[in-house]
Structure formats: C-alpha cells, structure tokens
Design a protein around this motif. Structure first.
Motif, PDB file in Angstrom:
ATOM      1  N   VAL A  13       0.967  -1.247  -0.045  1.00 43.35           N
ATOM      2  CA  VAL A  13      -0.037   0.078   0.083  1.00 43.35           C
ATOM      3  C   VAL A  13       0.817   1.291  -0.063  1.00 43.35           C
ATOM      4  CG1 VAL A  13      -1.992   0.943   1.013  1.00 43.35           C
ATOM      5  CG2 VAL A  13      -1.647  -1.308   1.400  1.00 43.35           C
ATOM      6  N   ASP A  14       0.834   1.979  -1.051  1.00 46.23           N
ATOM      7  CA  ASP A  14       2.130   3.017  -1.502  1.00 46.23           C
ATOM      8  C   ASP A  14       1.587   3.623  -2.735  1.00 46.23           C
ATOM      9  OD1 ASP A  14       4.193   4.670  -1.659  1.00 46.23           O
ATOM     10  OD2 ASP A  14       5.562   3.184  -1.267  1.00 46.23           O
ATOM     11  N   ASP A  15       1.433   5.034  -2.488  1.00 47.76           N
ATOM     12  CA  ASP A  15       0.877   5.818  -3.718  1.00 47.76           C
ATOM     13  C   ASP A  15       1.972   6.104  -4.825  1.00 47.76           C
ATOM     14  OD1 ASP A  15       2.273   7.330  -1.713  1.00 47.76           O
ATOM     15  OD2 ASP A  15       1.381   9.259  -2.655  1.00 47.76           O
ATOM     16  N   ASP A  16       3.363   5.743  -4.425  1.00 47.34           N
ATOM     17  CA  ASP A  16       4.247   5.920  -5.373  1.00 47.34           C
ATOM     18  C   ASP A  16       4.586   4.769  -6.201  1.00 47.34           C
ATOM     19  OD1 ASP A  16       7.044   6.091  -6.724  1.00 47.34           O
ATOM     20  OD2 ASP A  16       7.940   7.182  -4.987  1.00 47.34           O
ATOM     21  N   GLU A  17       4.092   4.888  -7.419  1.00 45.46           N
ATOM     22  CA  GLU A  17       4.106   3.895  -8.646  1.00 45.46           C
ATOM     23  C   GLU A  17       5.289   3.274  -8.805  1.00 45.46           C
ATOM     24  OE1 GLU A  17       1.241   3.702 -11.580  1.00 45.46           O
ATOM     25  OE2 GLU A  17       0.427   5.664 -10.835  1.00 45.46           O
ATOM     26  N   ILE A  22       9.613  -1.064  -8.011  1.00 44.55           N
ATOM     27  CA  ILE A  22      11.051  -1.652  -7.580  1.00 44.55           C
ATOM     28  C   ILE A  22      10.704  -2.401  -6.283  1.00 44.55           C
ATOM     29  CG2 ILE A  22      13.054  -0.607  -6.157  1.00 44.55           C
ATOM     30  CD1 ILE A  22      12.807   1.944  -7.805  1.00 44.55           C
ATOM     31  N   SER A  23       9.863  -2.116  -5.391  1.00 43.74           N
ATOM     32  CA  SER A  23       9.492  -2.982  -4.430  1.00 43.74           C
ATOM     33  C   SER A  23       9.074  -4.291  -4.757  1.00 43.74           C
ATOM     34  CB  SER A  23       8.605  -2.449  -3.301  1.00 43.74           C
ATOM     35  OG  SER A  23       9.069  -1.326  -2.693  1.00 43.74           O
ATOM     36  N   ILE A  24       8.280  -4.148  -5.630  1.00 40.19           N
ATOM     37  CA  ILE A  24       7.814  -5.699  -6.285  1.00 40.19           C
ATOM     38  C   ILE A  24       9.024  -6.544  -6.870  1.00 40.19           C
ATOM     39  CG2 ILE A  24       6.261  -6.686  -8.079  1.00 40.19           C
ATOM     40  CD1 ILE A  24       4.414  -4.535  -7.407  1.00 40.19           C
ATOM     41  N   THR A  34       5.855 -15.691  -4.556  1.00 35.82           N
ATOM     42  CA  THR A  34       5.047 -14.587  -3.720  1.00 35.82           C
ATOM     43  C   THR A  34       3.943 -14.034  -4.967  1.00 35.82           C
ATOM     44  OG1 THR A  34       6.375 -12.813  -4.858  1.00 35.82           O
ATOM     45  CG2 THR A  34       6.801 -13.462  -2.379  1.00 35.82           C
ATOM     46  N   SER A  35       3.045 -13.589  -4.246  1.00 38.02           N
ATOM     47  CA  SER A  35       1.487 -12.893  -5.041  1.00 38.02           C
ATOM     48  C   SER A  35       1.429 -11.512  -4.310  1.00 38.02           C
ATOM     49  CB  SER A  35       0.355 -13.672  -4.996  1.00 38.02           C
ATOM     50  OG  SER A  35      -0.709 -13.115  -5.367  1.00 38.02           O
ATOM     51  N   ILE A  36       1.593 -10.403  -5.217  1.00 36.82           N
ATOM     52  CA  ILE A  36       1.911  -9.128  -4.725  1.00 36.82           C
ATOM     53  C   ILE A  36       0.903  -8.444  -5.513  1.00 36.82           C
ATOM     54  CG2 ILE A  36       3.128  -7.204  -4.315  1.00 36.82           C
ATOM     55  CD1 ILE A  36       5.847  -9.068  -4.767  1.00 36.82           C
ATOM     56  N   THR A  37      -0.066  -7.561  -4.475  1.00 37.93           N
ATOM     57  CA  THR A  37      -0.906  -6.609  -4.970  1.00 37.93           C
ATOM     58  C   THR A  37      -0.519  -5.306  -4.453  1.00 37.93           C
ATOM     59  OG1 THR A  37      -2.846  -8.551  -4.681  1.00 37.93           O
ATOM     60  CG2 THR A  37      -3.523  -6.405  -4.932  1.00 37.93           C
ATOM     61  N   ALA A  38      -0.492  -4.525  -5.296  1.00 34.60           N
ATOM     62  CA  ALA A  38      -0.322  -3.016  -4.844  1.00 34.60           C
ATOM     63  C   ALA A  38      -1.797  -2.254  -4.989  1.00 34.60           C
ATOM     64  CB  ALA A  38       0.504  -2.386  -5.895  1.00 34.60           C
TER      65      ALA A  38
END
Length: 138
Positions: A13-17, A22-24, A34-38
């Motif tokens: 949960v971050d507003d910086d795309e 990068i985090s993903i 991993t399954s990642i949802t932003a």
C-alpha cells in the motif's frame, strides 16, 4: 510447512508507483513464491481487504507493507480503519510500515500500534525483505 513452499500473499500500500515497481521486483527477487497486490492508497486497500474478508478470509494477505503518507487515506487512517473493521480477527496478517519518513514521532507512533510489527525505512533492499519474510539461506 516451509515459508518457501507456499505462496506468500503480500499487499503493498503505497502511492508511489515507481517505488511499488521497485519493491515488487525486490520482493520477487528475495522470495520465489509470492503474490503481490499493490494499492495506491489506504482506502482502496481497505475496500479490497473488506471484500476478501467477506468472500474468503483465508485469502487475506500474509503481509501488508504500508506507507504512511498517501492521498485519500494515509497509513495511520488505514490502521485505524483496519482495526475498527476487525478485518483480520485471527491476526494472520503481519503489517509493516514502510516509509521514507525519518521523523522519530512517526517511528514511535508506528510502534505504538499493536498491529504493526516494525517500521522499515525506504528504500527496501533484498536483505531487509528476506529479514521481514523470515527467509533462511543455507
């Protein structure tokens, strides 16, 4: 069951795309399954979590990586709403504040929330991600 043998569900949960991108990449490098949802704001994340809780509580994320400063609903408001709604009564999800804030009052406030496992300063790196997710290397 080993942490490496099951899929780890992560909600970012971050507003910086760019930061999310990068985090993903870093999380996927550190963890194979991993399954990642932003989500770009806390309100959208809360809406998704409420829907998951109603449809399939078992599919709630294992980890939430939460930024503090976001539009619409910031990290503090997210935590308050998450707690108020009782989204994770079994406390399956581990929440980490991921922030570029260097203010000691933000760090103290984060640690005052029983829901928050730790405060992590941005930028993330592979070593810190492995530490968060408990990856043990041989």
């Amino acid at each position: 069951m080993s942490i490496l043998s099951k899929t780890i569900n992560v909600l970012l949960v971050d507003d910086d795309e760019i930061n999310n991108f990068i985090s993903i990449k870093l999380i996927k490098k550190a963890l194979l399954n991993t399954s990642i949802t932003a989500c770009l704001n806390g309100k959208f994340a809360i809406d998704q979590l409420v829907e998951l809780q109603q449809k399939d509580p078992e599919s709630l994320p294992d980890y939430i990586l939460l930024d503090i400063n976001m539009p619409i609903m910031n990290g503090w408001d997210f935590l308050d709403e998450y707690n108020r709604l009782g989204i994770d009564p079994l406390k399956k999800t581990k929440i980490y504040i991921i922030s570029s804030s260097v203010f000691s009052n933000d760090i103290s406030k984060a640690k005052s929330y029983p829901l928050v496992h730790d405060f992590i300063s941005k930028p993330l790196n592979v070593e810190r991600i492995k530490e968060i997710f408990g990856v043990i290397e041989n």
